[in-house]
Design a protein around this motif. Structure first.
Motif, PDB file in Angstrom:
ATOM      1  N   ASP A   1       0.819  -1.218   0.000  1.00 33.50           N
ATOM      2  CA  ASP A   1       0.000   0.000   0.000  1.00 33.50           C
ATOM      3  C   ASP A   1       0.853   1.269   0.000  1.00 33.50           C
ATOM      4  N   ALA A   2       2.010   1.193   0.652  1.00 33.56           N
ATOM      5  CA  ALA A   2       2.920   2.341   0.716  1.00 33.56           C
ATOM      6  C   ALA A   2       3.823   2.441  -0.512  1.00 33.56           C
ATOM      7  N   GLY A   3       3.720   1.467  -1.426  1.00 35.55           N
ATOM      8  CA  GLY A   3       4.541   1.479  -2.623  1.00 35.55           C
ATOM      9  C   GLY A   3       5.964   1.013  -2.397  1.00 35.55           C
ATOM     10  N   ARG A   4       6.225   0.347  -1.271  1.00 34.34           N
ATOM     11  CA  ARG A   4       7.589  -0.089  -0.954  1.00 34.34           C
ATOM     12  C   ARG A   4       7.939  -1.432  -1.595  1.00 34.34           C
ATOM     13  N   ILE A   5       6.918  -2.278  -1.847  1.00 36.15           N
ATOM     14  CA  ILE A   5       7.163  -3.542  -2.542  1.00 36.15           C
ATOM     15  C   ILE A   5       6.021  -3.766  -3.541  1.00 36.15           C
ATOM     16  N   ALA A   6       6.274  -4.588  -4.535  1.00 32.08           N
ATOM     17  CA  ALA A   6       5.252  -4.933  -5.523  1.00 32.08           C
ATOM     18  C   ALA A   6       4.311  -5.983  -4.936  1.00 32.08           C
ATOM     19  N   PRO A   7       3.045  -6.008  -5.369  1.00 28.36           N
ATOM     20  CA  PRO A   7       2.107  -7.008  -4.844  1.00 28.36           C
ATOM     21  C   PRO A   7       2.618  -8.446  -4.985  1.00 28.36           C
ATOM     22  N   GLU A   8       3.318  -8.740  -6.066  1.00 29.76           N
ATOM     23  CA  GLU A   8       3.830 -10.102  -6.278  1.00 29.76           C
ATOM     24  C   GLU A   8       4.865 -10.497  -5.227  1.00 29.76           C
ATOM     25  N   ALA A   9       5.503  -9.514  -4.616  1.00 30.97           N
ATOM     26  CA  ALA A   9       6.567  -9.796  -3.645  1.00 30.97           C
ATOM     27  C   ALA A   9       6.032 -10.321  -2.316  1.00 30.97           C
ATOM     28  N   VAL A  10       4.742 -10.153  -2.063  1.00 26.73           N
ATOM     29  CA  VAL A  10       4.166 -10.587  -0.788  1.00 26.73           C
ATOM     30  C   VAL A  10       4.368 -12.078  -0.574  1.00 26.73           C
ATOM     31  N   ARG A  11       4.171 -12.880  -1.615  1.00 27.02           N
ATOM     32  CA  ARG A  11       4.223 -14.343  -1.493  1.00 27.02           C
ATOM     33  C   ARG A  11       5.503 -14.873  -0.866  1.00 27.02           C
ATOM     34  N   HIS A  12       6.612 -14.230  -1.143  1.00 26.19           N
ATOM     35  CA  HIS A  12       7.891 -14.774  -0.704  1.00 26.19           C
ATOM     36  C   HIS A  12       8.672 -13.808   0.190  1.00 26.19           C
ATOM     37  N   HIS A  13       8.036 -12.759   0.629  1.00 26.11           N
ATOM     38  CA  HIS A  13       8.709 -11.772   1.472  1.00 26.11           C
ATOM     39  C   HIS A  13       8.980 -12.366   2.852  1.00 26.11           C
ATOM     40  N   GLU A  14      10.121 -12.038   3.420  1.00 22.85           N
ATOM     41  CA  GLU A  14      10.500 -12.591   4.726  1.00 22.85           C
ATOM     42  C   GLU A  14       9.531 -12.210   5.845  1.00 22.85           C
ATOM     43  N   ASP A  15       8.797 -11.109   5.700  1.00 20.22           N
ATOM     44  CA  ASP A  15       7.850 -10.663   6.731  1.00 20.22           C
ATOM     45  C   ASP A  15       6.400 -10.992   6.394  1.00 20.22           C
ATOM     46  N   ARG A  16       6.161 -11.908   5.459  1.00 19.36           N
ATOM     47  CA  ARG A  16       4.793 -12.189   5.012  1.00 19.36           C
ATOM     48  C   ARG A  16       3.888 -12.712   6.131  1.00 19.36           C
ATOM     49  N   SER A  17       4.462 -13.269   7.182  1.00 14.08           N
ATOM     50  CA  SER A  17       3.651 -13.814   8.273  1.00 14.08           C
ATOM     51  C   SER A  17       3.425 -12.828   9.416  1.00 14.08           C
ATOM     52  N   ARG A  18       3.931 -11.606   9.277  1.00 18.11           N
ATOM     53  CA  ARG A  18       3.685 -10.584  10.314  1.00 18.11           C
ATOM     54  C   ARG A  18       2.304  -9.994  10.084  1.00 18.11           C
ATOM     55  N   LEU A  19       1.369 -10.398  10.925  1.00 15.74           N
ATOM     56  CA  LEU A  19      -0.022  -9.998  10.749  1.00 15.74           C
ATOM     57  C   LEU A  19      -0.377  -8.833  11.655  1.00 15.74           C
ATOM     58  N   LEU A  20      -1.220  -7.952  11.135  1.00  9.24           N
ATOM     59  CA  LEU A  20      -1.645  -6.774  11.872  1.00  9.24           C
ATOM     60  C   LEU A  20      -3.025  -6.960  12.511  1.00  9.24           C
ATOM     61  N   ARG A  21      -3.756  -7.962  12.067  1.00 10.13           N
ATOM     62  CA  ARG A  21      -5.088  -8.225  12.604  1.00 10.13           C
ATOM     63  C   ARG A  21      -5.318  -9.731  12.602  1.00 10.13           C
ATOM     64  N   THR A  22      -5.638 -10.271  13.764  1.00 12.18           N
ATOM     65  CA  THR A  22      -5.930 -11.699  13.906  1.00 12.18           C
ATOM     66  C   THR A  22      -7.004 -11.874  14.972  1.00 12.18           C
ATOM     67  N   LEU A  23      -7.586 -13.055  15.011  1.00  9.41           N
ATOM     68  CA  LEU A  23      -8.488 -13.400  16.104  1.00  9.41           C
ATOM     69  C   LEU A  23      -7.649 -13.939  17.249  1.00  9.41           C
ATOM     70  N   GLY A  24      -8.087 -13.639  18.460  1.00  8.06           N
ATOM     71  CA  GLY A  24      -7.352 -14.030  19.652  1.00  8.06           C
ATOM     72  C   GLY A  24      -6.761 -12.823  20.346  1.00  8.06           C
ATOM     73  N   ALA A  25      -7.014 -11.650  19.805  1.00  2.12           N
ATOM     74  CA  ALA A  25      -6.576 -10.393  20.397  1.00  2.12           C
ATOM     75  C   ALA A  25      -7.822  -9.596  20.789  1.00  2.12           C
ATOM     76  N   PRO A  26      -7.793  -8.902  21.915  1.00  2.00           N
ATOM     77  CA  PRO A  26      -8.992  -8.175  22.353  1.00  2.00           C
ATOM     78  C   PRO A  26      -9.528  -7.175  21.325  1.00  2.00           C
ATOM     79  N   GLU A  27      -8.652  -6.589  20.530  1.00  2.00           N
ATOM     80  CA  GLU A  27      -9.075  -5.566  19.561  1.00  2.00           C
ATOM     81  C   GLU A  27      -9.383  -6.134  18.178  1.00  2.00           C
ATOM     82  N   ALA A  28      -9.502  -7.446  18.065  1.00  2.00           N
ATOM     83  CA  ALA A  28      -9.729  -8.075  16.755  1.00  2.00           C
ATOM     84  C   ALA A  28     -11.034  -7.589  16.136  1.00  2.00           C
ATOM     85  N   LYS A  29     -10.940  -7.119  14.911  1.00  2.00           N
ATOM     86  CA  LYS A  29     -12.115  -6.682  14.168  1.00  2.00           C
ATOM     87  C   LYS A  29     -11.981  -7.171  12.729  1.00  2.00           C
ATOM     88  N   PRO A  30     -13.019  -7.820  12.216  1.00  2.00           N
ATOM     89  CA  PRO A  30     -12.951  -8.274  10.827  1.00  2.00           C
ATOM     90  C   PRO A  30     -13.166  -7.117   9.862  1.00  2.00           C
TER      91      PRO A  30
END
Length: 168
Positions: free
Chosen positions: A103-132
């Motif tokens: 979204d910030a234009g720092r990487i191409a959308p295709e790069a997500v699949r193999h990026h070293e930080d691809r598993s760093r999630l900003l929203r998940t269930l199991g956190a008090p502030e979880a919102k879909p």
């Protein structure tokens, strides 16, 4: 050790708890926000009951369809792809560090699949502030429309183009 066994199965436990809560809620006619709230609450309750599970988290994508219209919601990097006439017409956007980089234009959308930080999630269930994130308004379904709900175990190795070819 018991703690090691609990840690190794936290994602699977969280996913099972979330799915069970959603299925129970669908039977009661629950709305998407209510289904996600029930799933999140069930995971948080399991965390309280077993302190070694206090960091248990999961992603979730849910599709509600009645043959005439469809709506969906998701949290994390589990994705929904909507295909019309053999093409991906819409897909959810991940709640991840790498999506923020796209979204910030720092990487191409295709790069997500193999990026070293691809598993760093900003929203998940199991956190008090979880919102879909909810799809609004509901989509009018047409003959031939298809939906694919996929975890990262599917969409990381399978490109969108390959999904379209398989659908066609």
């Amino acid at each position: 050790s018991v703690v090691g066994e609990l840690a190794a199965t936290q994602p699977e436990r969280a996913a099972r708890i979330a799915v069970d809560a959603v299925l129970a809620g669908i039977g009661g006619g629950g709305t998407l926000p209510a289904l996600f709230e029930a799933a999140n609450s069930a995971i948080i309750e399991a965390q309280r009951e077993k302190p070694p599970l206090h960091q248990m988290r999961t992603t979730l994508v849910v599709l509600l369809a009645n043959g005439h219209q469809a709506t969906w919601a998701h949290a994390g990097d589990s994705r929904l792809y909507f295909l019309r006439e053999g093409r991906i017409a819409a897909q959810t956007r991940d709640h991840s560090f790498t999506q923020a980089m796209v979204d910030a234009g720092r990487i191409a959308p295709e790069a997500v699949r193999h990026h070293e930080d691809r598993s760093r999630l900003l929203r998940t269930l199991g956190a008090p502030e979880a919102k879909p994130e909810l799809a609004t308004p509901p989509l009018i379904v047409q003959p031939g429309d298809a939906f694919l709900l996929a975890s990262d175990g599917f969409w990381e190795p399978v490109t969108e183009r390959e999904m379209e070819i398989e659908y066609a």
